[in-house]
Design a protein around this motif. Structure first.
Motif, PDB file in Angstrom:
ATOM      1  N   LYS A  51       0.821  -1.215   0.000  1.00  0.00           N
ATOM      2  CA  LYS A  51       0.000   0.000   0.000  1.00  0.00           C
ATOM      3  C   LYS A  51       0.851   1.259   0.000  1.00  0.00           C
ATOM      4  N   LEU A  52       1.876   1.287   0.839  1.00  0.00           N
ATOM      5  CA  LEU A  52       2.744   2.457   0.874  1.00  0.00           C
ATOM      6  C   LEU A  52       3.494   2.622  -0.441  1.00  0.00           C
ATOM      7  N   GLU A  53       3.925   1.503  -1.009  1.00  0.00           N
ATOM      8  CA  GLU A  53       4.599   1.540  -2.309  1.00  0.00           C
ATOM      9  C   GLU A  53       3.669   2.117  -3.371  1.00  0.00           C
ATOM     10  N   PHE A  54       2.416   1.701  -3.327  1.00  0.00           N
ATOM     11  CA  PHE A  54       1.424   2.178  -4.294  1.00  0.00           C
ATOM     12  C   PHE A  54       1.196   3.682  -4.131  1.00  0.00           C
ATOM     13  N   ILE A  55       1.062   4.146  -2.893  1.00  0.00           N
ATOM     14  CA  ILE A  55       0.832   5.567  -2.646  1.00  0.00           C
ATOM     15  C   ILE A  55       2.030   6.390  -3.106  1.00  0.00           C
ATOM     16  N   ARG A  56       3.232   5.958  -2.714  1.00  0.00           N
ATOM     17  CA  ARG A  56       4.447   6.707  -3.076  1.00  0.00           C
ATOM     18  C   ARG A  56       4.627   6.803  -4.586  1.00  0.00           C
ATOM     19  N   ALA A  57       4.192   5.752  -5.300  1.00  0.00           N
ATOM     20  CA  ALA A  57       4.396   5.719  -6.751  1.00  0.00           C
ATOM     21  C   ALA A  57       3.694   6.871  -7.451  1.00  0.00           C
ATOM     22  N   PHE A  58       2.575   7.372  -6.872  1.00  0.00           N
ATOM     23  CA  PHE A  58       1.799   8.427  -7.516  1.00  0.00           C
ATOM     24  C   PHE A  58       2.065   9.815  -6.922  1.00  0.00           C
ATOM     25  N   MET A  59       2.903   9.871  -5.892  1.00  0.00           N
ATOM     26  CA  MET A  59       3.222  11.157  -5.276  1.00  0.00           C
ATOM     27  C   MET A  59       4.330  11.854  -6.060  1.00  0.00           C
ATOM     28  N   PRO A  60       4.502  13.168  -5.889  1.00  0.00           N
ATOM     29  CA  PRO A  60       5.599  13.872  -6.571  1.00  0.00           C
ATOM     30  C   PRO A  60       6.933  13.183  -6.321  1.00  0.00           C
ATOM     31  N   GLY A  61       7.648  12.921  -7.394  1.00  0.00           N
ATOM     32  CA  GLY A  61       8.909  12.193  -7.300  1.00  0.00           C
ATOM     33  C   GLY A  61       8.762  10.692  -7.412  1.00  0.00           C
ATOM     34  N   GLY A  62       7.512  10.198  -7.368  1.00  0.00           N
ATOM     35  CA  GLY A  62       7.281   8.761  -7.468  1.00  0.00           C
ATOM     36  C   GLY A  62       7.396   8.262  -8.897  1.00  0.00           C
ATOM     37  N   GLU A  63       7.497   6.957  -9.037  1.00  0.00           N
ATOM     38  CA  GLU A  63       7.712   6.329 -10.336  1.00  0.00           C
ATOM     39  C   GLU A  63       6.606   6.650 -11.330  1.00  0.00           C
ATOM     40  N   PHE A  64       5.379   6.815 -10.825  1.00  0.00           N
ATOM     41  CA  PHE A  64       4.246   7.037 -11.729  1.00  0.00           C
ATOM     42  C   PHE A  64       3.540   8.368 -11.480  1.00  0.00           C
ATOM     43  N   HIS A  65       4.244   9.301 -10.875  1.00  0.00           N
ATOM     44  CA  HIS A  65       3.661  10.633 -10.711  1.00  0.00           C
ATOM     45  C   HIS A  65       3.415  11.253 -12.082  1.00  0.00           C
ATOM     46  N   ASP A  66       2.193  11.681 -12.306  1.00  0.00           N
ATOM     47  CA  ASP A  66       1.778  12.266 -13.589  1.00  0.00           C
ATOM     48  C   ASP A  66       1.815  11.270 -14.742  1.00  0.00           C
ATOM     49  N   ALA A  67       1.959   9.980 -14.438  1.00  0.00           N
ATOM     50  CA  ALA A  67       1.906   8.957 -15.499  1.00  0.00           C
ATOM     51  C   ALA A  67       0.459   8.528 -15.690  1.00  0.00           C
ATOM     52  N   SER A  68       0.192   7.922 -16.815  1.00  0.00           N
ATOM     53  CA  SER A  68      -1.167   7.484 -17.091  1.00  0.00           C
ATOM     54  C   SER A  68      -1.446   6.157 -16.392  1.00  0.00           C
ATOM     55  N   ILE A  69      -2.723   5.885 -16.173  1.00  0.00           N
ATOM     56  CA  ILE A  69      -3.115   4.615 -15.567  1.00  0.00           C
ATOM     57  C   ILE A  69      -2.764   3.452 -16.483  1.00  0.00           C
ATOM     58  N   VAL A  70      -2.769   3.693 -17.796  1.00  0.00           N
ATOM     59  CA  VAL A  70      -2.402   2.645 -18.746  1.00  0.00           C
ATOM     60  C   VAL A  70      -0.915   2.324 -18.642  1.00  0.00           C
ATOM     61  N   ASP A  71      -0.076   3.359 -18.550  1.00  0.00           N
ATOM     62  CA  ASP A  71       1.359   3.130 -18.383  1.00  0.00           C
ATOM     63  C   ASP A  71       1.636   2.370 -17.082  1.00  0.00           C
ATOM     64  N   TYR A  72       0.925   2.745 -16.037  1.00  0.00           N
ATOM     65  CA  TYR A  72       1.097   2.059 -14.758  1.00  0.00           C
ATOM     66  C   TYR A  72       0.716   0.584 -14.879  1.00  0.00           C
ATOM     67  N   ALA A  73      -0.448   0.320 -15.465  1.00  0.00           N
ATOM     68  CA  ALA A  73      -0.920  -1.059 -15.578  1.00  0.00           C
ATOM     69  C   ALA A  73       0.006  -1.884 -16.462  1.00  0.00           C
ATOM     70  N   ALA A  74       0.501  -1.288 -17.547  1.00  0.00           N
ATOM     71  CA  ALA A  74       1.416  -2.005 -18.435  1.00  0.00           C
ATOM     72  C   ALA A  74       2.704  -2.368 -17.701  1.00  0.00           C
ATOM     73  N   ALA A  75       3.188  -1.438 -16.893  1.00  0.00           N
ATOM     74  CA  ALA A  75       4.401  -1.717 -16.123  1.00  0.00           C
ATOM     75  C   ALA A  75       4.162  -2.826 -15.099  1.00  0.00           C
ATOM     76  N   MET A  76       2.995  -2.819 -14.471  1.00  0.00           N
ATOM     77  CA  MET A  76       2.671  -3.861 -13.495  1.00  0.00           C
ATOM     78  C   MET A  76       2.526  -5.222 -14.178  1.00  0.00           C
ATOM     79  N   ARG A  77       1.997  -5.228 -15.384  1.00  0.00           N
ATOM     80  CA  ARG A  77       1.881  -6.489 -16.122  1.00  0.00           C
ATOM     81  C   ARG A  77       3.270  -7.060 -16.404  1.00  0.00           C
ATOM     82  N   SER A  78       4.175  -6.194 -16.797  1.00  0.00           N
ATOM     83  CA  SER A  78       5.541  -6.642 -17.041  1.00  0.00           C
ATOM     84  C   SER A  78       6.202  -7.136 -15.759  1.00  0.00           C
TER      85      SER A  78
END
Length: 522
Positions: A51-78
């Motif tokens: 959960k914390l990893e998921f929250i941090r990923a979308f916060m400023p500086g996170g891996e998926f900050h300002d990324a699309s939900i599709v990009d996030y899902a594609a990365a998780m699939r990989s």
């Protein structure tokens, strides 16, 4: 055309116990899914980020900050394979996310007569808590569940899903698109023939006027005739903001269920203002129609608004709003995607124009049910645009029973994201996925056969009883607009289009669409 820059979507997942790889008749498939529920791995073993990893990923500086939900899902699939969990936080439950066509089929085949899904919680909250005084039990198809949804859908299906009511809109939609053609000529540069960077707003105005014709039984005039129409302009802007705040509140991590956040307050204000303006406009429409009736004017007996009012005036009000909320951005994006696909593939555009010239020998040839019925390449182009530029991640369903997905037990009441849109750009399901090929949707002229498309890999309008009720309306509008534009112009786009969209809840432009519109002489 420039090569498309996609996240790599293909992987080899280790299958758990071979579950989900069924074939054969539906009853056997369902029996297998049920039988294996006792053998499946437990829900807790489904891969997931913390959960914390998921929250941090979308916060400023996170891996998926300002990324699309599709990009996030594609990365998780990989990272995880064909199934993973987006962890529930701040009052939202877990979302089991699957990319497997077999899982997707299992979910839809088991959804029952009244499919349920986790609704857009912020909109539902507004309708059931903040403005319960107005909505009462009429919360709309977006928010309704179970039997109340079933009754509403049954009442509106004949209005939206049968073609007879739509036929009367060909002529007024053609008129609206003729205005759009003139608007293009007004705003394009006299030398370069390119439209301004904000052309996407012009496309959105076209779609708003077209959907407003159905939702409010009136021409808004936002394209040219009445661009500063105060009420229509306000509703236009508000309808576009709603989708952005749905993503902020209901998809991204948000604590609005516990505290009144700025985004929550803004969303409640948007929804309240939208309701006020829509009520005013519908009242004006009804008053105008009554005056026309008394004057002996002929009224469109197939008006979708009139037919909705006959079912229930308050439900008609809610439905009219939802047409705009759900339709303006999504349909405008689809139209831009079709134009972009054709601009970057001039040979496909030429082929479409050949088809159009047969039914539109002159630019002012009227479009009607008869002329539009035999347009296979036009429809193939639109389907390919839906595939090539996927709009969003997929669909959401709540499991009415225990179910086995990719070898894991998913208990009753779980929310499942069927991420079928990710598969649109996977070569395993769509050969030459990086190419814009409308022909993949047509029969081969030599063999008479279509390119095989795996079932449950192409569901842009969902599937089953809860599929998009506005599909036919979207088809009508986009087909009319594309036919008019390509008959009048050669469309070019002379800029990089490798990453033209970003996707949050729905996709939205990531670049200016400075199309070049060259007049067709004949």
């Amino acid at each position: 055309m420039e090569p498309q820059e996609h996240v790599s979507l293909r992987h080899d997942q280790t299958k758990k116990m071979g579950i989900g790889e069924f074939s054969g008749p539906l009853p056997y498939a369902l029996l297998l899914g049920s039988f294996n529920s006792t053998l499946a791995l437990p829900y807790k073993d489904i891969p997931r980020p913390g959960k914390l990893e998921f929250i941090r990923a979308f916060m400023p500086g996170g891996e998926f900050h300002d990324a699309s939900i599709v990009d996030y899902a594609a990365a998780m699939r990989s990272r995880y394979g064909d199934i993973f969990i987006m962890p529930g936080i701040f009052g939202r439950k877990d979302w089991v996310t699957t990319f497997s066509p077999k899982d997707i089929e299992m979910v839809f085949r088991n959804e029952g007569n009244w499919p349920q899904r986790e609704t857009f919680a912020s909109i539902s909250h507004f309708r059931t808590q903040i403005r319960k005084d107005f909505y009462g039990e009429n919360v709309g198809l977006v928010s309704a569940q179970a039997e109340s949804w079933g009754k509403m859908r049954s009442a509106f299906n004949p209005i939206f899903m049968q073609p007879r009511g739509l036929a009367s809109y060909y002529e007024p939609l053609s008129d609206i698109n003729n205005e759009f053609i003139e608007r293009i000529k007004e705003i394009r540069d006299g030398k370069t023939l390119e439209v301004p960077e904000n052309f996407m707003e012009e496309i959105s105005r076209l779609i708003f006027d077209s959907l407003g014709l159905v939702a409010f039984d009136r021409q808004m005039g936002l394209i040219r005739k009445n661009r500063d129409n105060a009420d229509a302009l306000q509703l236009f802007k508000l309808s576009k903001e709603v989708i952005r705040y749905v993503f902020k509140l209901d998809f991204q991590p948000s604590m609005w269920r516990y505290i009144s956040t700025p985004a929550y307050r803004k969303m409640m204000k948007i929804l309240d203002e939208s309701l006020t303006v829509a009520q005013k406009m519908l009242k004006e429409t009804q008053e105008s129609l009554e005056i026309r009736r008394k004057a002996g004017e002929q009224i469109n007996s197939n008006s979708m608004l009139e037919r909705m009012m006959e079912v229930d005036p308050k439900m008609a009000m809610v439905m009219s709003l939802d047409i705009l909320f759900a339709g303006v951005d999504a349909t405008a994006n689809l139209l831009s995607a079709v134009l972009l696909g054709l601009a970057k593939n001039p040979e496909k555009q030429g082929k479409l124009r050949e088809e159009l010239l047969k039914i539109m020998p002159t630019k002012d040839t009227p479009l009607n049910e008869e002329t539009m019925k035999d347009m296979p390449y036009l429809r193939a182009v639109i389907k390919e645009a839906l595939r090539y530029y996927p709009n969003g991640l997929g669909n959401l369903r709540t499991c009415p029973t225990d179910i086995t997905l990719s070898g894991y037990n998913v208990p009753k009441g779980s929310n499942v994201v069927v991420a079928s849109n990710i598969l649109f750009q996977d070569n395993s399901y769509f050969p030459q996925a990086d190419k814009f090929l409308p022909e993949r949707w047509l029969r081969n002229p030599e063999t008479g056969k279509k390119t095989p498309i795996s079932a449950f890999t192409f569901l842009p309008f969902s599937f089953g009883p809860r599929m998009c009720i506005g599909k036919r309306l979207v088809d009508l509008e986009v087909e009319t607009s594309v036919a008019k534009i390509i008959r009048n112009f050669q469309v070019e786009f002379n800029y990089d289009a490798s990453r033209p969209y970003k996707t949050f809840f729905l996709m939205e432009p990531a670049i200016p669409f400075r199309f070049k519109f060259i007049d067709i002489d004949h």
